[in-house]
Design an enzyme around this catalytic site. Structure first.
Site, mmCIF file in Angstrom:
data_model
loop_
_atom_site.group_PDB
_atom_site.id
_atom_site.type_symbol
_atom_site.label_atom_id
_atom_site.label_comp_id
_atom_site.label_asym_id
_atom_site.label_seq_id
_atom_site.Cartn_x
_atom_site.Cartn_y
_atom_site.Cartn_z
ATOM 1 N N SER A 24 -50.791 -10.896 -14.674
ATOM 2 C CA SER A 24 -51.824 -11.915 -14.999
ATOM 3 C C SER A 24 -51.271 -12.638 -16.158
ATOM 4 C CB SER A 24 -53.105 -11.073 -15.418
ATOM 5 O OG SER A 24 -52.946 -10.246 -16.470
ATOM 6 N N HIS A 115 -46.438 -7.667 -26.816
ATOM 7 C CA HIS A 115 -46.518 -6.289 -26.592
ATOM 8 C C HIS A 115 -48.058 -5.969 -27.373
ATOM 9 C CE1 HIS A 115 -45.729 -1.868 -27.254
ATOM 10 N NE2 HIS A 115 -46.516 -1.894 -28.333
ATOM 11 N N ASP A 156 -39.016 -3.116 -28.269
ATOM 12 C CA ASP A 156 -39.870 -3.784 -29.227
ATOM 13 C C ASP A 156 -39.445 -3.732 -30.908
ATOM 14 O OD1 ASP A 156 -41.934 -3.495 -27.272
ATOM 15 O OD2 ASP A 156 -42.201 -1.354 -27.563
HETATM 16 C C1 GRF Z 1 -49.930 -6.756 -20.983
HETATM 17 O O1 GRF Z 1 -50.892 -6.213 -21.728
HETATM 18 C C2 GRF Z 1 -48.378 -7.188 -22.027
HETATM 19 O O2 GRF Z 1 -49.029 -6.830 -23.397
HETATM 20 C C3 GRF Z 1 -47.555 -5.943 -21.766
HETATM 21 O O3 GRF Z 1 -47.905 -5.604 -20.290
HETATM 22 C C4 GRF Z 1 -49.130 -6.191 -19.821
HETATM 23 C C5 GRF Z 1 -48.891 -6.679 -18.830
HETATM 24 O O4 GRF Z 1 -49.949 -7.249 -18.180
HETATM 25 N N1 GRF Z 1 -46.332 -6.395 -22.244
HETATM 26 P P1 GRF Z 1 -49.998 -8.242 -16.890
HETATM 27 O O5 GRF Z 1 -49.008 -7.652 -15.719
HETATM 28 O O6 GRF Z 1 -49.673 -9.444 -17.411
HETATM 29 O O7 GRF Z 1 -51.481 -8.329 -16.394
#
Ligand code: GRF
Length: 197
Positions: A24, A115, A156
């Site tokens: 997303s 993150h 991280d």
């Molecule tokens: C997000 O919450 C991002 O912070 C983390 O992984 C998640 C990915 O969500 N690194 P999406 O696949 O972009 O919906």
């Protein structure tokens, strides 16, 4: 600056997004830059052949590269794909593998990650998705948020570029906290990327 350098400076930056899951954020970033001239999303790369991000990329007409662990860690295939596609900047958006040294060295300070918590707390190997939100709630934190940071060869630990916070209430579940954090991600990640290009 000579004419060649001037021309290159005015061209849109070519960006690659790495994602392992739903994507997303990848879609949100792609839509943001579709309306701007500062960058184009040239490629979406993934290590999961059934990741939903592939369907999103297809709808957005962005080429997808699927690679496996051997390609990534034991060959230069992925690095060469990035170089052949003249990639200037790399965005990780829910990508779960460590980036190997051949790519971090070539793209020094040109790879960013997001993150879903306030680093340096709640980071490191295994800290992704709802695991993070669960830990934040269990620790009784009253705040969480997002951290956008440069990427190096450790999980991280690259320099922090930006953080934004949200409240964690007593009634929050990992799902409700994930929603709040996702909103912060959608609002901030594309804009911060744009300032770094
Ligand atoms: C997000 O919450 C991002 O912070 C983390 O992984 C998640 C990915 O969500 N690194 P999406 O696949 O972009 O919906």
């Amino acid at each position: 600056m000579n004419n060649f350098e001037k021309k290159k400076k005015n061209q849109p930056k070519r960006m690659a997004i790495f994602a392992s899951g739903s994507g997303s954020n990848a879609e949100n970033i792609a839509r943001y830059f579709k309306e701007r001239s500062s960058a184009i999303i040239s490629l979406i790369l993934t290590n999961k052949s059934d990741a939903f991000v592939i369907q999103r990329a297809n709808s957005l007409k962005i080429p997808v590269i699927i690679f496996n662990r051997d390609d990534f860690y034991n060959t230069s295939k992925v690095l060469h794909i990035l170089i052949e596609n003249k990639i200037d900047f790399i965005v990780l958006a829910g990508f779960l593998w460590l980036i190997p040294g051949n790519i971090t060295r070539t793209f020094n300070n040109k790879i960013v990650n997001i993150h879903p918590a306030l680093l340096p707390e709640f980071g490191g190997k295994g800290m992704f998705g709802d695991h993070v939100h669960k830990k934040v709630i269990e620790a009784g934190k009253t705040e969480s948020g997002i951290t956008i940071h440069y990427v190096n060869e450790k999980y991280d630990e690259g320099n922090i570029i930006f953080q934004a916070k949200c409240e964690v209430t007593k009634s929050d579940t990992p799902e409700s906290l994930a929603n709040k954090v996702h909103q912060l991600e959608y609002e901030n990640y594309p804009k911060i990327i744009e300032t770094l290009l």
